[in-house]
Design an enzyme around this catalytic site. Structure first.
Site, PDB file in Angstrom:
ATOM      1  N   HIS A   1       0.843  -1.198   0.000  1.00 43.72           N
ATOM      2  CA  HIS A   1       0.000   0.000   0.000  1.00 43.72           C
ATOM      3  C   HIS A   1       0.875   1.243   0.000  1.00 43.72           C
ATOM      4  O   HIS A   1       1.734   1.382   0.855  1.00 43.72           O
ATOM      5  CB  HIS A   1      -0.883   0.036   1.249  1.00 43.72           C
ATOM      6  CG  HIS A   1      -2.015  -0.937   1.214  1.00 43.72           C
ATOM      7  ND1 HIS A   1      -3.027  -0.942   2.144  1.00 43.72           N
ATOM      8  CD2 HIS A   1      -2.310  -1.931   0.336  1.00 43.72           C
ATOM      9  CE1 HIS A   1      -3.893  -1.909   1.852  1.00 43.72           C
ATOM     10  NE2 HIS A   1      -3.473  -2.525   0.773  1.00 43.72           N
TER      11      HIS A   1
ATOM     12  N   TYR B   1      -9.088   4.927   8.007  1.00 46.00           N
ATOM     13  CA  TYR B   1      -9.189   5.297   9.423  1.00 46.00           C
ATOM     14  C   TYR B   1     -10.293   6.356   9.508  1.00 46.00           C
ATOM     15  O   TYR B   1     -10.122   7.467   9.005  1.00 46.00           O
ATOM     16  CB  TYR B   1      -7.878   5.890   9.919  1.00 46.00           C
ATOM     17  CG  TYR B   1      -6.775   4.858  10.136  1.00 46.00           C
ATOM     18  CD1 TYR B   1      -6.542   4.325  11.401  1.00 46.00           C
ATOM     19  CD2 TYR B   1      -5.958   4.439   9.093  1.00 46.00           C
ATOM     20  CE1 TYR B   1      -5.530   3.394  11.620  1.00 46.00           C
ATOM     21  CE2 TYR B   1      -4.943   3.502   9.305  1.00 46.00           C
ATOM     22  CZ  TYR B   1      -4.743   2.989  10.575  1.00 46.00           C
ATOM     23  OH  TYR B   1      -3.750   2.067  10.787  1.00 46.00           O
TER      24      TYR B   1
ATOM     25  N   PRO C   1      -3.244   0.061  19.291  1.00 50.25           N
ATOM     26  CA  PRO C   1      -3.194  -0.493  17.933  1.00 50.25           C
ATOM     27  C   PRO C   1      -3.394   0.537  16.818  1.00 50.25           C
ATOM     28  O   PRO C   1      -3.114   0.248  15.651  1.00 50.25           O
ATOM     29  CB  PRO C   1      -4.334  -1.521  17.924  1.00 50.25           C
ATOM     30  CG  PRO C   1      -5.250  -1.116  19.032  1.00 50.25           C
ATOM     31  CD  PRO C   1      -4.395  -0.430  20.052  1.00 50.25           C
TER      32      PRO C   1
ATOM     33  N   LYS D   1       1.793  -0.386  15.296  1.00 46.60           N
ATOM     34  CA  LYS D   1       3.233  -0.451  15.587  1.00 46.60           C
ATOM     35  C   LYS D   1       3.691  -1.687  16.363  1.00 46.60           C
ATOM     36  O   LYS D   1       4.890  -1.971  16.416  1.00 46.60           O
ATOM     37  CB  LYS D   1       3.653   0.797  16.391  1.00 46.60           C
ATOM     38  CG  LYS D   1       3.653   2.057  15.584  1.00 46.60           C
ATOM     39  CD  LYS D   1       4.864   2.110  14.670  1.00 46.60           C
ATOM     40  CE  LYS D   1       4.700   3.072  13.524  1.00 46.60           C
ATOM     41  NZ  LYS D   1       4.515   2.454  12.222  1.00 46.60           N
TER      42      LYS D   1
ATOM     43  N   TYR E   1       4.167   6.289  10.235  1.00 44.08           N
ATOM     44  CA  TYR E   1       3.366   5.115   9.892  1.00 44.08           C
ATOM     45  C   TYR E   1       4.185   4.087   9.094  1.00 44.08           C
ATOM     46  O   TYR E   1       4.136   2.888   9.380  1.00 44.08           O
ATOM     47  CB  TYR E   1       2.126   5.537   9.090  1.00 44.08           C
ATOM     48  CG  TYR E   1       1.052   4.480   9.055  1.00 44.08           C
ATOM     49  CD1 TYR E   1       0.074   4.421  10.051  1.00 44.08           C
ATOM     50  CD2 TYR E   1       1.014   3.517   8.045  1.00 44.08           C
ATOM     51  CE1 TYR E   1      -0.905   3.437  10.042  1.00 44.08           C
ATOM     52  CE2 TYR E   1       0.046   2.529   8.031  1.00 44.08           C
ATOM     53  CZ  TYR E   1      -0.916   2.501   9.032  1.00 44.08           C
ATOM     54  OH  TYR E   1      -1.876   1.523   9.022  1.00 44.08           O
TER      55      TYR E   1
HETATM   56  P1  RFL Z   1       3.348 -12.351  21.141  1.00 40.41           P
HETATM   57  O1  RFL Z   1       2.899 -12.371  19.729  1.00 40.41           O
HETATM   58  O2  RFL Z   1       2.350 -12.112  22.198  1.00 40.41           O
HETATM   59  O3  RFL Z   1       4.101 -13.719  21.402  1.00 40.41           O
HETATM   60  C1  RFL Z   1       4.472 -14.153  22.696  1.00 40.41           C
HETATM   61  C2  RFL Z   1       4.456 -15.658  22.707  1.00 40.41           C
HETATM   62  O4  RFL Z   1       4.899 -16.117  23.981  1.00 40.41           O
HETATM   63  C3  RFL Z   1       4.070 -17.185  24.404  1.00 40.41           C
HETATM   64  N1  RFL Z   1       4.157 -17.263  25.875  1.00 40.41           N
HETATM   65  C4  RFL Z   1       4.890 -18.190  26.534  1.00 40.41           C
HETATM   66  N2  RFL Z   1       5.662 -19.182  26.082  1.00 40.41           N
HETATM   67  C5  RFL Z   1       6.284 -19.971  27.016  1.00 40.41           C
HETATM   68  N3  RFL Z   1       6.142 -19.774  28.356  1.00 40.41           N
HETATM   69  C6  RFL Z   1       5.396 -18.771  28.834  1.00 40.41           C
HETATM   70  N4  RFL Z   1       5.291 -18.573  30.145  1.00 40.41           N
HETATM   71  C7  RFL Z   1       4.717 -17.925  27.910  1.00 40.41           C
HETATM   72  N5  RFL Z   1       3.895 -16.870  28.038  1.00 40.41           N
HETATM   73  C8  RFL Z   1       3.556 -16.486  26.798  1.00 40.41           C
HETATM   74  C9  RFL Z   1       2.691 -16.803  23.873  1.00 40.41           C
HETATM   75  O5  RFL Z   1       1.843 -17.940  23.763  1.00 40.41           O
HETATM   76  C10 RFL Z   1       3.052 -16.222  22.518  1.00 40.41           C
HETATM   77  O6  RFL Z   1       3.060 -17.181  21.486  1.00 40.41           O
HETATM   78  O7  RFL Z   1       4.498 -11.250  21.376  1.00 40.41           O
HETATM   79  P2  RFL Z   1       5.650 -10.703  20.361  1.00 40.41           P
HETATM   80  O8  RFL Z   1       6.365 -11.816  19.680  1.00 40.41           O
HETATM   81  O9  RFL Z   1       6.393  -9.712  21.147  1.00 40.41           O
HETATM   82  O10 RFL Z   1       4.835  -9.953  19.199  1.00 40.41           O
HETATM   83  C11 RFL Z   1       4.113  -8.785  19.439  1.00 40.41           C
HETATM   84  C12 RFL Z   1       2.866  -8.711  18.541  1.00 40.41           C
HETATM   85  O11 RFL Z   1       2.161  -9.924  18.656  1.00 40.41           O
HETATM   86  C13 RFL Z   1       1.959  -7.533  18.894  1.00 40.41           C
HETATM   87  O12 RFL Z   1       2.717  -6.390  19.183  1.00 40.41           O
HETATM   88  C14 RFL Z   1       0.983  -7.178  17.750  1.00 40.41           C
HETATM   89  O13 RFL Z   1       0.072  -8.211  17.490  1.00 40.41           O
HETATM   90  C15 RFL Z   1       0.231  -5.899  18.078  1.00 40.41           C
HETATM   91  N6  RFL Z   1      -0.720  -5.533  17.039  1.00 40.41           N
HETATM   92  C16 RFL Z   1      -0.310  -4.921  15.864  1.00 40.41           C
HETATM   93  N7  RFL Z   1       1.007  -4.729  15.624  1.00 40.41           N
HETATM   94  C17 RFL Z   1       1.426  -4.201  14.430  1.00 40.41           C
HETATM   95  O14 RFL Z   1       2.635  -4.029  14.241  1.00 40.41           O
HETATM   96  N8  RFL Z   1       0.544  -3.866  13.424  1.00 40.41           N
HETATM   97  C18 RFL Z   1      -0.792  -4.038  13.578  1.00 40.41           C
HETATM   98  O15 RFL Z   1      -1.531  -3.797  12.628  1.00 40.41           O
HETATM   99  C19 RFL Z   1      -1.266  -4.549  14.851  1.00 40.41           C
HETATM  100  N9  RFL Z   1      -2.577  -4.756  15.049  1.00 40.41           N
HETATM  101  C20 RFL Z   1      -2.074  -5.804  17.219  1.00 40.41           C
HETATM  102  C21 RFL Z   1      -2.988  -5.401  16.199  1.00 40.41           C
HETATM  103  C22 RFL Z   1      -2.537  -6.500  18.333  1.00 40.41           C
HETATM  104  C23 RFL Z   1      -3.872  -6.769  18.466  1.00 40.41           C
HETATM  105  N10 RFL Z   1      -4.252  -7.507  19.609  1.00 40.41           N
HETATM  106  C24 RFL Z   1      -5.181  -8.568  19.591  1.00 40.41           C
HETATM  107  C25 RFL Z   1      -3.519  -7.359  20.849  1.00 40.41           C
HETATM  108  C26 RFL Z   1      -4.330  -5.660  16.325  1.00 40.41           C
HETATM  109  C27 RFL Z   1      -4.792  -6.323  17.463  1.00 40.41           C
HETATM  110  C28 RFL Z   1      -6.278  -6.547  17.549  1.00 40.41           C
HETATM  111  C1  PHB Z   2      -5.111  -4.716  11.068  1.00 38.53           C
HETATM  112  O1  PHB Z   2      -5.224  -4.896   9.839  1.00 38.53           O
HETATM  113  O2  PHB Z   2      -5.310  -5.623  11.896  1.00 38.53           O
HETATM  114  C2  PHB Z   2      -4.754  -3.364  11.578  1.00 38.53           C
HETATM  115  C3  PHB Z   2      -4.411  -2.376  10.672  1.00 38.53           C
HETATM  116  C4  PHB Z   2      -4.082  -1.111  11.143  1.00 38.53           C
HETATM  117  C5  PHB Z   2      -4.080  -0.851  12.497  1.00 38.53           C
HETATM  118  C6  PHB Z   2      -4.398  -1.859  13.402  1.00 38.53           C
HETATM  119  C7  PHB Z   2      -4.732  -3.125  12.942  1.00 38.53           C
HETATM  120  O3  PHB Z   2      -3.780   0.388  12.923  1.00 38.53           O
END
Ligand code: RFL
Ligand code: PHB
Length: 393
Positions: A72, A198, A290, A294, A382
């Protein structure tokens, strides 16, 4: 077991670190609490910054992302029924790629298993020991058997609810929670826009995103204490139609819901990311709102730094890069934390009927939509600020 680097958590942070270390000839063991299917299905992030895309390519895990990810060059801000496009490419020369986090995780797990790297799923009762010595140890239970892995370094990449952060003695934490949450859906429907939208509507924020040419991902601002049972599918669609409407005839394509859930809005930063031979990375150390997309990108940035620092230790006995990890990582974390807070404040509606705040948000949106300087600021944050000197390896 004995290894060089013991990694707790097989999210994007832990898996990418294992891959980057492997490329430098450094051995690691990855321990994950959940099963493989669960981590590959967890629907989360979707937006990859320019530098994240480059990192995946350099790590040798970019092939499917390049084939299936959606590049994009801009995004749409919608308010007052009007759309304003922020042209990332024109303003910064960079763009983003929309590619689901679960796809990233699948690619990283496949790469790990391909080289025969140690990756244990469904481990329980992880505890860390002797972190202030040169021989730290991780104890855990796997398939009902108590086991240990002795290492040179332990990496806590176990997310916000993991155990590693608890081993940082006396760390200061900064936290802010918000009086709203995001209700997220995944729908079997072709995206209704080529780029993300957005939208700020008086009912609240809405985001139109996607995962592929046939799958749409969308979010609605809801109350912080909202119960998902109060949101049957037809209510979700009605609210999405209302909040995403514009005066140019935008139409939203509906489809079967494949997933729906509520995510709290919380911002959290731990001011130390190291304790002796323990280093924490990604969501274990910080979570961002979110709205700025980031979270996963920061996890990747932390891991780039760590992999370089550990590589320097093994290749040249350097410890300066390890010692400088927290300071360098936190600079980027606070920048992203501010950007995410700023995007959130501008695009959400306060549930406290704050008419003054509403006018401030609208004035800010109007400024971003009409000023090249403000649009450039949004675009460079971004798409991801370039990694400063010292981050590339
Ligand atoms: P994770 O992905 O949470 O992975 C951690 C892993 O550790 C495991 N774990 C354990 N394993 C062994 N022993 C234990 N005691 C443990 N405790 C936990 C867990 O099961 C898991 O598999 O962390 P990591 O690797 O630091 O990654 C971070 C990302 O997952 C997170 O920042 C993003 O998902 C946030 N996020 C977004 N980030 C973006 O860069 N762009 C986005 O568009 C974006 N959208 C989002 C998001 C997060 C969301 N949610 C649900 C929180 C949208 C949403 C809705
Ligand atoms: C997503 O596609 O899950 C998404 C995209 C942009 C955001 C957060 C989540 O700012």
């Amino acid at each position: 077991m004995r290894t060089q680097v013991g990694i707790v958590g097989a999210g994007p942070a832990g898996l990418l670190l294992a891959q980057l270390l492997q490329l430098q000839g450094v051995q690691s063991v990855v321990l994950e609490a959940r099963d493989r299917d669960y981590v590959q299905r967890r629907v989360r992030a979707g937006v990859l910054e320019h530098g994240t895309v480059e990192t995946f390519r350099e790590a040798g895990v970019g092939v499917r992302m390049d084939a299936e990810g959606l590049a994009h060059d801009g995004t749409i801000l919608r308010f007052g029924l009007q759309s304003h496009r922020i042209d990332f490419r024109e303003l910064t020369g960079r763009s983003i790629v929309v590619y689901g986090q679960q796809e990233v995780v699948k690619d990283l797990i496949a790469a790990r298993l391909d080289v025969g790297g140690e990756l244990l799923f469904e481990v329980a009762d992880v505890t860390l020991h002797d972190l202030d010595t040169a021989r730290p140890r991780i104890d855990f239970v796997h398939e009902g058997v108590a086991r240990s892995v002795e290492c040179d370094f332990v990496i806590g990449a176990d997310g916000f609810h993991g155990v590693s952060r608890g081993y940082l003695a006396g760390a200061r934490t900064y936290e802010r929670s918000y009086p709203f949450a995001w209700l997220g859906i995944l729908a079997e429907a072709p995206p209704s826009s080529h780029e993300l939208i957005y939208a700020r509507h008086r009912n609240g924020f809405a985001l139109h995103s996607m995962r592929s040419p046939t799958i749409t991902r969308m979010y609605l601002q809801v109350r912080a204490d909202e119960d998902i049972s109060g949101w049957p599918d037809d209510r979700i669609w009605a609210e999405l139609h209302t909040r995403l409407a514009d005066d140019a005839g935008f139409t939203l394509t509906e489809g079967t819901l494949l997933d729906k859930g509520i995510t709290p809005m919380r911002s959290f930063v731990c001011d130390r990311m190291q304790q002796g031979r323990l280093f924490i990375a990604g969501d274990a150390a910080h979570i961002v709102l979110p709205t700025g997309a980031k979270g996963m990108n920061l996890a990747v940035a932390d891991v780039r730094l760590l992999s370089r620092a550990l590589g320097g230790y093994y290749a040249d006995h350097r410890t300066d890069l390890l010692d400088g990890y927290t300071e360098l990582a936190l600079r980027r974390v606070w920048r992203a934390t501010h950007f995410s807070w700023w995007m959130t404040a501008m695009l959400h509606v306060s549930p406290h009927d704050d008419a003054f705040g509403d006018q401030l948000s609208l004035a800010q949106l109007d400024y971003v939509a009409s000023s090249r300087a403000m649009a450039t600021s949004l675009a460079e944050n971004y798409t991801g600020l370039p990694y400063p000197k010292g981050w590339s390896y």
